[in-house]
Design a protein around this motif. Structure first.
Motif, short mmCIF file in Angstrom:
data_model
loop_
_atom_site.label_atom_id
_atom_site.label_comp_id
_atom_site.label_asym_id
_atom_site.label_seq_id
_atom_site.Cartn_x
_atom_site.Cartn_y
_atom_site.Cartn_z
N ALA B 30 24.44 -7.08 33.48
CA ALA B 30 25.23 -5.85 33.31
C ALA B 30 26.60 -6.15 32.71
O ALA B 30 27.14 -5.34 31.95
CB ALA B 30 25.38 -5.13 34.65
N ALA B 31 27.15 -7.32 33.03
CA ALA B 31 28.45 -7.69 32.46
C ALA B 31 28.34 -7.82 30.95
O ALA B 31 29.25 -7.42 30.21
CB ALA B 31 28.94 -9.00 33.08
N GLY B 32 27.23 -8.38 30.49
CA GLY B 32 27.01 -8.50 29.05
C GLY B 32 26.90 -7.14 28.39
O GLY B 32 27.45 -6.90 27.31
N LEU B 33 26.20 -6.24 29.09
CA LEU B 33 26.05 -4.88 28.55
C LEU B 33 27.43 -4.22 28.41
O LEU B 33 27.72 -3.57 27.39
CB LEU B 33 25.15 -4.06 29.49
CG LEU B 33 24.67 -2.71 28.96
CD1 LEU B 33 23.78 -2.87 27.74
CD2 LEU B 33 23.94 -1.94 30.05
N ALA B 34 28.27 -4.44 29.42
CA ALA B 34 29.62 -3.87 29.37
C ALA B 34 30.43 -4.51 28.24
O ALA B 34 31.21 -3.83 27.56
CB ALA B 34 30.33 -4.06 30.71
N ALA B 35 30.24 -5.80 28.03
CA ALA B 35 31.04 -6.53 27.03
C ALA B 35 30.70 -6.14 25.60
O ALA B 35 31.50 -6.38 24.69
CB ALA B 35 30.86 -8.04 27.22
N ILE B 36 29.52 -5.56 25.37
CA ILE B 36 29.24 -5.12 23.99
C ILE B 36 29.28 -3.60 23.86
O ILE B 36 28.69 -3.01 22.96
CB ILE B 36 27.92 -5.70 23.43
CG1 ILE B 36 26.71 -5.25 24.21
CG2 ILE B 36 27.98 -7.21 23.32
CD1 ILE B 36 25.43 -5.44 23.39
N PRO B 97 31.17 -11.72 15.99
CA PRO B 97 32.13 -12.17 17.00
C PRO B 97 32.49 -11.03 17.96
O PRO B 97 32.57 -9.87 17.55
CB PRO B 97 33.36 -12.57 16.17
CG PRO B 97 32.87 -12.75 14.78
CD PRO B 97 31.72 -11.80 14.62
N LEU B 98 32.70 -11.39 19.24
CA LEU B 98 33.14 -10.41 20.22
C LEU B 98 34.62 -10.12 19.99
O LEU B 98 35.37 -11.02 19.61
CB LEU B 98 32.91 -10.94 21.63
CG LEU B 98 31.47 -11.29 21.97
CD1 LEU B 98 31.38 -11.95 23.34
CD2 LEU B 98 30.59 -10.04 21.93
N PRO B 99 35.06 -8.89 20.22
CA PRO B 99 36.48 -8.57 19.99
C PRO B 99 37.37 -9.24 21.04
O PRO B 99 36.94 -9.52 22.15
CB PRO B 99 36.53 -7.05 20.11
CG PRO B 99 35.32 -6.66 20.89
CD PRO B 99 34.29 -7.72 20.69
N GLY B 100 38.60 -9.47 20.66
CA GLY B 100 39.62 -10.00 21.59
C GLY B 100 39.59 -11.48 21.74
O GLY B 100 38.82 -12.14 22.27
#
Lengths: 455, 100
Positions: B30-36, B97-100
């Protein structure tokens, strides 16, 4: 009351361990259903009416399935025969079935269902306002229908059910929805539409919904309140995640799926593990549509293609590969004009740099210099001779073209002799439309006599 | 730099019929889902150079999946189609790339 559907593999000709089918019979299978086609390998198969699968592979699978159907006294249903479901595809599979029935001494009654459409009939439907586009297509013009080499309509479960009711043991269907093949028998025997259609979608790719898609197919047991799914190989499992995830596969929308008679709605479906390898699914719905529709598929010839393939390993050229490719295109265009008298609008070229950016083009996030590049030249022209002539004019360039800063001629690595391969007609899909129809009106069902085969 | 791939068990793409492509990101949790959550229609439209209004995104928390569908910019099997099954078009998404 339950109906058990055995799906041995996602594609007839794909192969499966024969013991998985025997196990399905032991578990009480009521019907064997298998898909024989798809648009997924491109427009050639519909355009040419030739199957993607090898006859020997289809025969190997059918021999196991026909024996199983005869032994258990249950029907065998094959959908989208011959990859694209053209009439030639149905006849091709029927010929293989006839040979096996005669060799094995099996007495089974075969029905063939033809789904190919005539452009003239569809133009009539179009004029009457019965043909509608699906996104992203626009309105259909009659010339597009005329240009198609083959047009098929995708049948729902009704023609298959009609053939079974008429007494068929083996149903060989032309183009059908993947789900109709597995849904026909349970619906005919009174199973509820929601669980039946959802189960049919989950099993359509055989073992794809299990933890090991290569280990054979699955058995779906449908009843009044839902369905249960299990793999045919005892060493393989279905889990709630593996089953639920299959609604994602090759679908635009994971929650709803349109069939000819209505829409499968699975947003409220609940997936529960019965044990470590069987999954129970409840809560699926089927919403009947106000208007019954059949989807159309059509393919037409875009021209004739010739392919040439060379390769580059010299780091100097690879360091400026896009400059080299731009020069190649410009030189080919010039030489073709000077030798063949053809302008760039009279043929089409695709130059692909395999090893650099052939697959993703300018979407590719990686622009590092490649280590080795295969250069594919694809020529499309109104006739084969012209396509090959263009490729032959390009040949010296694909052998010796330097980069602008080189003062000598390199020799590049052709893969084959001759360098050119004639690919024949090239096709494209052009229809993405549905036609308002009655459930069986677009399809022709032919039931053969039991004694048509050598006893 | 961390990418969508780093949060995922699998990122895949495939035809959904000859005229559509569909992709799935199977997140680890779920953390991954939140991160994208940043993956919206505009990000996909820029990444694949398609009209933003054509992009459909489905988030499925029960499976930790994000599913993305849009019309194929090049129709399957035409002269300039280099990926018949659209099976390699997940790479720009996976390597984003992931933001931030």
């Amino acid at each position: 009351m339950t109906v058990r559907v055995l799906v041995p593999t996602g594609m007839l000709g794909g192969g499966f361990p024969p013991e998985t089918v025997a196990r399905g019979l032991d578990l009480g299978a009521d019907v064997i259903a298998v898909d024989g086609g798809s648009t997924d390998s491109g427009p050639y198969y519909l355009g040419s009416g030739i199957a993607k699968t090898a006859a020997a592979a289809v025969a190997r699978d059918l021999r196991v399935l026909l024996r199983a159907a005869a032994t258990a006294g249950i029907p065998l249903i094959v959908g989208s025969c011959g990859t694209s479901g053209t009439d030639s595809g149905v006849d091709w599979v029927a010929g293989i079935v006839r040979g096996i029935l005669a060799e094995e001494g099996l007495s089974l009654r075969v029905a063939t269902i033809y789904s190919e459409q005539q452009a003239a009939d569809l133009k009539e439907h179009l004029q009457q306002g019965r043909v509608h586009p699906l996104p992203p297509a626009g309105e259909l013009d009659p010339e597009t229908l005329e240009s198609c080499r083959h047009i098929v309509a995708m049948m729902g479960h009704e023609p298959i059910a009609e053939a079974l009711t008429a007494g068929a043991d083996v149903v060989l269907a032309g183009r059908a929805t993947d789900t109709a093949v597995a849904a026909a028998f349970p619906l005919l025997h009174g199973m509820p539409a929601g669980p039946t259609w959802h189960a049919a979608k989950i099993v359509e790719c055989g073992g794809q919904c299990t933890t090991n898609p290569r280990a054979g197919g699955v058995l779906a047991t449908i009843d009044a309140t839902g369905f249960t799914i299990e793999p045919l190989d005892p060493a393989v499992a279905c889990t709630p995640a593996s089953v639920a995830a299959h609604m994602l596969y090759e679908t635009v929308n994971p929650f709803t799926m349109r069939e000819p008679a209505g829409t499968i709605e699975v947003a409220d479906a609940r997936y529960t593990a019965l044990d470590d390898r069987r999954v129970r699914v409840e809560g699926s719905r089927f919403e009947p549509a106000a208007q019954y529709t059949n989807k159309l598929e059509g393919a037409r010839i875009t021209g004739y293609e010739t392919m040439s393939f060379t390769a580059i390993r010299d780091p100097h050229i690879l360091g400026q590969i896009t400059t080299w490719a731009t020069l190649l295109r410009r030189m080919i265009t010039t030489w073709v004009r000077d030798t063949l008298g053809l302008g760039p609008e009279e043929y089409a070229l695709d130059i692909r740099l395999y090893g650099y950016d052939a697959i993703l083009g300018d979407l590719d996030p990686d622009t590092r210099p490649p280590r080795e590049v295969g250069v594919m030249l694809l020529v499309n022209a109104p006739d084969q001779q012209t396509a090959t002539a263009v490729a032959k004019v390009a040949n010296p360039l694909m052998l010796h073209l330097p980069t602008p800063d080189m003062d000598y001629l390199p020799s590049l690595a052709f893969a084959t002799s001759p360098a050119e391969t004639e690919r024949g007609a090239a096709y494209e899909f052009v229809l993405n439309h549905v036609v308002d129809a009655a459930p069986t009106s677009l399809f022709r069902i032919h039931l053969e006599d039991r004694d048509a085969y050598g006893k | 730099m961390r990418t969508v791939n780093d949060l995922s068990r699998e990122v895949r793409s495939k035809n959904a019929g000859p005229f559509w492509v569909t992709m799935e990101v199977f997140l680890h949790d779920a953390a991954g889902l939140a991160a994208i959550a940043f993956l919206d229609e505009r990000v996909i439209a820029e990444l694949y150079r398609v009209p933003e209004g054509d992009v459909q995104i489905f988030r499925i928390p029960s499976l930790n999946v994000v599913k993305i569908s849009f019309p194929r910019p090049v129709v399957q099997g035409s002269l300039h189609d280099r990926d018949m099954h659209a099976g390699q078009h997940h790479v720009p998404l996976a390597t984003l790339p992931l933001p931030g």
